[in-house]
Design a protein around this motif. Structure first.
Motif, mmCIF file in Angstrom:
data_model
loop_
_atom_site.group_PDB
_atom_site.id
_atom_site.type_symbol
_atom_site.label_atom_id
_atom_site.label_comp_id
_atom_site.label_asym_id
_atom_site.label_seq_id
_atom_site.Cartn_x
_atom_site.Cartn_y
_atom_site.Cartn_z
ATOM 1 N N THR A 340 -46.307 13.589 -16.028
ATOM 2 C CA THR A 340 -45.539 14.669 -15.417
ATOM 3 C C THR A 340 -45.573 15.882 -16.334
ATOM 4 O O THR A 340 -45.783 15.764 -17.545
ATOM 5 C CB THR A 340 -44.072 14.270 -15.174
ATOM 6 O OG1 THR A 340 -43.461 13.942 -16.436
ATOM 7 C CG2 THR A 340 -43.971 13.090 -14.230
ATOM 8 N N LEU A 341 -45.364 17.040 -15.733
ATOM 9 C CA LEU A 341 -45.255 18.285 -16.487
ATOM 10 C C LEU A 341 -43.888 18.883 -16.186
ATOM 11 O O LEU A 341 -43.496 18.983 -15.019
ATOM 12 C CB LEU A 341 -46.363 19.259 -16.085
ATOM 13 C CG LEU A 341 -46.462 20.541 -16.927
ATOM 14 C CD1 LEU A 341 -46.934 20.205 -18.335
ATOM 15 C CD2 LEU A 341 -47.421 21.537 -16.278
ATOM 16 N N SER A 342 -43.165 19.240 -17.235
ATOM 17 C CA SER A 342 -41.831 19.825 -17.071
ATOM 18 C C SER A 342 -41.832 21.246 -17.611
ATOM 19 O O SER A 342 -42.495 21.546 -18.607
ATOM 20 C CB SER A 342 -40.778 18.990 -17.807
ATOM 21 O OG SER A 342 -40.703 17.691 -17.271
ATOM 22 N N ARG A 343 -41.063 22.098 -16.926
ATOM 23 C CA ARG A 343 -40.958 23.495 -17.358
ATOM 24 C C ARG A 343 -39.550 23.993 -17.063
ATOM 25 O O ARG A 343 -38.969 23.659 -16.026
ATOM 26 C CB ARG A 343 -41.977 24.357 -16.624
ATOM 27 C CG ARG A 343 -41.905 25.848 -16.971
ATOM 28 C CD ARG A 343 -42.939 26.639 -16.194
ATOM 29 N NE ARG A 343 -44.285 26.191 -16.509
ATOM 30 C CZ ARG A 343 -45.367 26.574 -15.843
ATOM 31 N NH1 ARG A 343 -45.252 27.402 -14.817
ATOM 32 N NH2 ARG A 343 -46.557 26.120 -16.178
ATOM 33 N N ILE A 344 -39.014 24.778 -17.970
ATOM 34 C CA ILE A 344 -37.738 25.445 -17.710
ATOM 35 C C ILE A 344 -38.046 26.726 -16.955
ATOM 36 O O ILE A 344 -38.734 27.613 -17.460
ATOM 37 C CB ILE A 344 -36.990 25.742 -19.020
ATOM 38 C CG1 ILE A 344 -36.654 24.439 -19.749
ATOM 39 C CG2 ILE A 344 -35.720 26.527 -18.735
ATOM 40 C CD1 ILE A 344 -35.987 24.640 -21.088
ATOM 41 N N ASP A 345 -37.550 26.805 -15.720
ATOM 42 C CA ASP A 345 -37.802 27.989 -14.896
ATOM 43 C C ASP A 345 -37.104 29.177 -15.548
ATOM 44 O O ASP A 345 -35.879 29.188 -15.698
ATOM 45 C CB ASP A 345 -37.256 27.758 -13.486
ATOM 46 C CG ASP A 345 -37.703 28.839 -12.515
ATOM 47 O OD1 ASP A 345 -37.774 30.009 -12.924
ATOM 48 O OD2 ASP A 345 -37.967 28.508 -11.344
#
Length: 625
Positions: A340-345
């Motif tokens: 998975t790839l996570s990012r803080i919008d």
């Protein structure tokens, strides 16, 4: 009634002395324009219903009217449905006592001076009662002041006050529907035309699954300026029309990282390991990549790793040397990797994580390349072949390493005429393959070939036993030689499979009639044995017993193989006889022969001694001379 009039020219009228012009143009609904610029209204006191029901008029210029003496303006513009703007700046309403229903129903803009006070009764017929604003113009190009004055009651409070001067408008509105595109409820705001509006931000709103904010999209026919961005300002052009608009948040899906097993490492004495590779597209600094194995079970530690993306990353990440047991429980078992790839919008502040998806490549399943070795029972008389075994295949060398098994001590493969000598990949081979014939070094490398490897990377190999047989000598062809001491010797060709060297050589034991012979000697491919006791001429049972170490069996026991024949043995040159008993003539002959031999040896010894004495005497005489 003047409703049939289409045109009317009153520019030549002299109204200087007129005091009452009520109903002057009432019900002239056919007129589309009317020029009263020549009117002198200085003495007029009653203008009630002057333009009443002039429903065809779109505009009306009354900026030249002098109303200082007017007391009645009831219904002055009532019924002028097409008039939306009036400039009443010249009106002086100081003496007006009746303004009931003065203004037209669809009035949206009017201009007042400080002398033009409008009572609340004048607004009775007004359609636009919700929001009135101060504006910059009564024309089509205008802006309004925020906040609004309010409804008609608030408007009347201003226009009847001490400072009524100004332009007042009930502009058109833009009904803006806001759709955050996340499945949540939509909302609607009404924005007056001619005003600026600060667009909302998606901050604090939920993101759609796996997506980050991309942009705001404004869809409308209403003219506006500005760029629709969060917290940005747009200005809708002034208009009396009502418009609809939609503000939609658009979201961008985070790219799914692709996860694959790139390499499998294995080797002799080496724990199998794998390299895992991920590829993410569009990653940015601070993104977090999470990769893990779904493998689980008793004594299995599933692998789990994260990587925080930094500036300069090309989206490719490798994890090296991960124990294969953390990815796949055993050779041949299916593995499942997820990423998975996570990012803080940066706009909403929410942490967004992609959902693993097999089609997108963020779920990888399969079987690590492996090799299966199956052991054949070819040539065995009885017993069970070793169980098949699996091992991972090294993707660089295309080899898998195995430890060859030992035969089971109780029920392993057995052959009556030999012992296991090793293994081969070739059926019917007479010798083990290289590296498969040493029981003290049983680690072997099995190569994967296209002929025995399927598309999933599974290699199937069968190993066949190589037996060491024909260990006993051929007693029928062995030569028998009588000795002077009445013993006999046998010699013959050493069997090719018989081993005379090594830490545990084969042992050949010969007996006749159950009596052991002396140990067997071996030289130049020939074995030779001599009986310990004299053997008389005649038929005797001669037995050869071979003891061979069964080194490929658990415990490495000895295996014995026996061959027995009955052969006639010859007598010695002097027939072997017992020392007591028997024929006296034979005894006398034997004694005479022995005595003669002794005398001959004594005579020869004396003669040799005399020759040596004479030689020494001659040497001494020469020395004295």
């Amino acid at each position: 009634s003047c409703s049939g009039l289409k045109t009317l020219d009153v520019t030549h009228f002299n109204t200087a002395k007129v005091t009452n012009i009520s109903y002057m143009f009432a019900f002239c609904s056919g007129l589309s324009k009317l020029d009263t610029s020549s009117f002198d209204t200085a003495n007029i006191t009653d203008m009630s219903s002057m333009f009443g029901s002039c429903s065809g008029l779109k505009t009306l210029d009354v900026t030249h009217f002098n109303t200082t003496k007017v007391t009645n303006m009831r219904s002055m513009f009532s019924g002028c449905f097409k008039i939306t703007a009036l400039d009443l700046f010249s009106f002086d309403t100081t003496k007006v006592t009746d303004m009931d229903s003065m203004l037209p129903r669809n009035l949206q803009a009017f201009r007042l001076s400080h002398r033009t006070r409008i009572e609340h009764t004048a607004y009775k017929e007004l359609r636009y009662t919700e929001k009135w604003f101060r504006a910059s113009s009564i024309g089509s190009d205008f802006t309004v002041e925020i906040p609004a004055i309010g409804g008609v009651t608030a408007l009347a409070g201003v226009t009847r006050g001490t400072s009524p001067e100004g332009i007042y408008r009930a502009p058109g509105f833009v009904s803006l529907e806001i759709d955050w595109g996340n499945g949540g409820l939509k909302s609607t705001v009404k924005i007056p035309t001619g005003s600026s509006y600060t667009l909302p931000s998606p901050a604090g709103h939920a993101n759609p699954a796996g997506k980050v904010f991309s942009k705001l999209k404004l869809t409308t026919d209403a003219p506006y300026t500005g760029t629709p961005v969060p917290n940005g300002t747009i200005a809708f052009a002034g208009s009396d029309n009502n418009w609809t608009a939609t503000l939609t948040a658009e979201w961008e899906a985070l790219s799914q990282p692709i996860v694959t097993v790139s390499t499998v490492h294995t080797g002799p004495g080496k724990e199998p390991s794998v390299d895992i590779r991920t590829k993410a597209i569009g990653q940015t600094t601070g993104d977090r990549l999470h990769v893990w194995s779904q493998t689980s079970g008793k004594d299995i530690k599933a692998w789990d790793a994260t990587h925080e993306c930094a500036a300069g990353d090309d989206g490719t990440q490798k994890w090296m040397g991960i124990p294969a047991s953390q990815i796949s429980p055993a050779p041949g078992s299916r593995y499942e990797l997820r990423a998975t790839l996570s990012r803080i919008d940066p706009v909403t502040g929410n942490t967004i994580t992609t959902a693993p998806d097999a089609e997108a490549g963020s779920i990888s399943t399969g079987v690590l390349p492996y090799t299966t070795v199956t052991y054949s029972n070819d040539g065995a008389a009885s017993g069970t072949a070793p169980s098949s075994s699996d091992a991972y295949t090294d993707t660089a060398s295309l080899k898998a390493w195995f430890t060859l098994p030992l035969l089971n001590a109780d029920n392993g493969l057995t052959r009556a005429d030999g012992v296991l000598d090793g293994w081969t990949r070739t059926p019917g081979a007479v010798a083990p393959d290289h590296g498969m014939g040493d029981p003290d070094d049983r680690t072997i490398a099995v190569s994967a070939a296209t002929t025995n490897t399927d598309t999933a990377g599974h290699t199937a190999v069968t190993l066949y036993p190589v037996w060491r047989t024909g260990l006993t000598p051929d007693l029928n062809t062995a030569a028998i030689t009588p000795n002077l001491d009445a013993t006999i010797s046998m010699e013959g060709a050493t069997p090719p499979a018989f081993r005379t060297t090594g830490t545990r050589p084969d042992i050949l034991r010969v007996t006749n009639d159950g009596q052991d012979w002396n140990p067997v000697s071996y030289e130049n491919g020939t074995w030779r044995a001599t009986s310990r006791q004299p053997v008389s001429a005649g038929l005797h049972t001669i037995t050869a017993t071979v003891t061979a170490p069964d080194v490929w069996r658990e415990g490495r026991p000895d295996a014995t193989f026996t061959t027995t024949i009955i052969r006639k043995t010859p007598a010695t040159s002097h027939e072997a006889l017992p020392m007591t008993g028997g024929n006296p003539q034979h005894i006398a002959l034997w004694l005479a022969t022995a005595l003669t031999t002794t005398l001959l040896l004594s005579t020869a010894t004396t003669k040799l001694r005399n020759q040596n004495i004479k030689s020494d005497t001659r040497k001494q005489t020469r020395k004295r001379i």
